[in-house]
Design an enzyme around this catalytic site. Structure first.
Site, mmCIF file in Angstrom:
data_model
loop_
_atom_site.group_PDB
_atom_site.id
_atom_site.type_symbol
_atom_site.label_atom_id
_atom_site.label_comp_id
_atom_site.label_asym_id
_atom_site.label_seq_id
_atom_site.Cartn_x
_atom_site.Cartn_y
_atom_site.Cartn_z
ATOM 1 N N TRP A 52 13.672 -6.135 11.085
ATOM 2 C CA TRP A 52 12.136 -6.305 10.609
ATOM 3 C C TRP A 52 12.211 -6.335 9.174
ATOM 4 C CZ3 TRP A 52 14.627 -2.344 13.137
ATOM 5 C CH2 TRP A 52 14.184 -1.130 12.893
ATOM 6 N N ASP A 53 11.535 -5.233 8.347
ATOM 7 C CA ASP A 53 11.310 -5.413 7.041
ATOM 8 C C ASP A 53 12.367 -5.917 6.187
ATOM 9 O OD1 ASP A 53 9.207 -4.146 7.765
ATOM 10 O OD2 ASP A 53 9.378 -2.342 6.440
ATOM 11 N N ALA A 139 12.060 1.406 4.440
ATOM 12 C CA ALA A 139 12.057 0.254 3.391
ATOM 13 C C ALA A 139 12.223 0.691 2.169
ATOM 14 C CB ALA A 139 10.841 -0.535 3.974
ATOM 15 N N ARG A 209 6.287 6.197 1.488
ATOM 16 C CA ARG A 209 7.340 5.218 1.690
ATOM 17 C C ARG A 209 7.354 3.929 0.826
ATOM 18 N NH1 ARG A 209 4.796 5.481 6.929
ATOM 19 N NH2 ARG A 209 3.869 3.433 7.436
ATOM 20 N N ASP A 210 8.444 3.284 0.937
ATOM 21 C CA ASP A 210 8.523 1.800 0.431
ATOM 22 C C ASP A 210 8.496 1.815 -1.173
ATOM 23 O OD1 ASP A 210 8.368 1.496 3.202
ATOM 24 O OD2 ASP A 210 6.179 0.618 3.225
ATOM 25 N N GLU A 294 1.069 -0.774 3.055
ATOM 26 C CA GLU A 294 2.520 -0.633 3.131
ATOM 27 C C GLU A 294 3.319 -1.726 1.962
ATOM 28 O OE1 GLU A 294 3.787 1.049 7.271
ATOM 29 O OE2 GLU A 294 2.865 -1.038 7.706
#
Ligand code: FRU
Length: 424
Positions: A52-53, A139, A209-210, A294
């Protein structure tokens, strides 16, 4: 964590607000901001793993970079379990939907390489089992540091907690392929503080996150964007006049929208290596609008700061809605004020007939937008679906002032380099 006084002394900026009034302008299916339909006949990258990501290798200025002619992408990845009894349904058939839904809990960072910017070959796991301090590798961003091929991978170490971390390794090329070596020592950088950014103790559904580090083209300093929620106990946030914005009569009721508190966070590095960071107040907040902003990232174009972030239909607050996809905001300086692109913020959303076809869009400085396929309906009623877990067709957008336009569609997972670095 060290608490050196802020370089800025006083708070340097006020967060910009994505308001409920802005979000009322979001409209699915406007062809200029809608991703073309993805066919249910898509090819898959691998029968062994879901991806995915997708995180293309890039330099600190945001340019997608190949090394010795090889493109490299990092992906969140999880094994597929077609033969695992745990994922068989009552009739003994593989329950791919359940397997796919569970993937976040076993996400690991993998890498892929290619000569053509598509047709990716699997390289393998970036870190050996046991290197990352938590169960989930979520991520982040891989940064090519120099001509020696050193790479800083910033990512999120999740469960227990959520910590922004980095690990340094090296990319090595041969005529036949690429390997990543030496990603062995993970350095924790920072966690939510509970004062600017919500902690797990304040909200079990918190997001932190990210990481997306970058050098500000104007002041030359090293910063990092990340996803957060605004600090405070769950349910304690106020959706006041500022968060509501200029709504028409009849749109004043905010319902339970105080539970949606997304923000785009920013931190500044205290050192040149990016080992010591200080969190600053969010760049953008979406209190009363949406609970998740996100994978925030920038495109620097025409002297402006184009801030992009992905979000979902299910994370919108009461009384506002929009498609899964990528949203954007623009400012003349790093700390804003930011204005929603296209009036609403929506840049590239899924069509309402296929609301989950793609997600986790990343807008690259060349206007190409990569994403992954989540699920595509295989019948007219949308009750039967095919799970993706693979790269979506890349979309081209044009960014003009405060507007964006979908202008092109390319092959699945097409992520061409903008620069090539010859390794020494
Ligand atoms: C986006 C995302 C990221 C997170 C990862 C977890 O698709 O939710 O924010 O890092 O997926 O799988």
């Amino acid at each position: 964590m060290k608490s050196t006084p802020s370089k800025f002394g006083k708070t340097p900026h006020q967060p910009s607000l994505w308001t409920r009034a802005d979000a009322l302008k979001v409209h699915a299916d406007d062809p200029t901001t809608t991703q073309p339909l993805v066919s249910a006949n898509f090819p898959v990258l691998s029968d062994e793993v879901f991806i995915w990501d997708t995180m293309p290798l890039r330099d600190i200025d945001g340019n997608i970079t190949s090394v010795d002619g090889w493109s490299v992408i990092f992906t969140l990845t999880a094994d597929r379990h077609p033969n695992d009894p745990q994922y068989l349904d009552q009739n003994g058939n593989y329950d791919v939907i359940r397997d796919w839904s569970d993937r976040h809990g076993r996400a690991k960072m993998y890498y892929w390489f290619s000569r053509t910017g598509k047709d990716w070959k699997l390289g393998g796991r970036v870190m050996a089992e046991g290197v990352s301090p938590t169960v989930r590798e979520w991520a982040g961003t891989p940064i090519l540091l120099n001509e020696q091929g050193e790479v800083d991978l910033y990512y999120t170490a999740v469960t227990p907690g959520a910590t922004i971390v980095k690990v340094r390794g090296r990319v090595v090329t041969t005529e036949h392929g690429v390997s990543l070596v030496g990603f062995e020592k993970v350095k924790p950088l920072f966690e939510a503080d509970g004062k600017m950014y919500q902690t797990e103790a304040q909200n079990a559904f918190w997001g932190f996150r990210d990481p997306w580090p970058f050098r500000d083209p104007k002041d030359g300093k090293l910063y990092m964007l990340f996803e957060g929620n605004v600090a405070g106990e769950r349910g304690s946030h106020k959706v006041g006049k500022a968060e509501v914005g200029d709504v028409p009569p009849g749109y004043e009721d905010v319902g339970n929208s105080r539970f949606q508190t997304a923000c785009v966070g920013i931190a500044v590095a205290r050192d040149e290596d990016g080992d010591d960071w200080e969190m600053l107040p969010p760049l953008l907040t979406a209190v009363g609008v949406n609970d998740q902003t996100e994978r925030p990232h920038f495109v620097f174009q025409d002297g402006k700061y184009y801030l992009f972030t992905i979000s979902h239909t299910f994370t919108y607050a009461d009384g506002v809605t929009g498609p899964d996809g990528v949203y954007g905001f623009v400012a003349d300086s790093l700390f804003g004020p930011y204005v929603p692109l296209n009036g609403s913020g929506l840049v590239l959303g899924n069509p309402s007939s296929q609301p989950f076809q793609t997600y986790s869009h990343c807008v690259m400085p060349n206007g190409l937008v990569t994403s992954f396929i989540d699920s595509v309906p295989t019948d007219d009623t949308g009750t039967q679906i095919r799970i993706g877990g693979t790269e979506a067709p890349t979309v081209g957008i044009k960014i003009k002032g405060q507007q964006t336009f979908v202008v092109a569609e390319y092959d699945y997972g097409y992520i061409p380099p903008m620069l090539d670095v010859t390794l020494k």
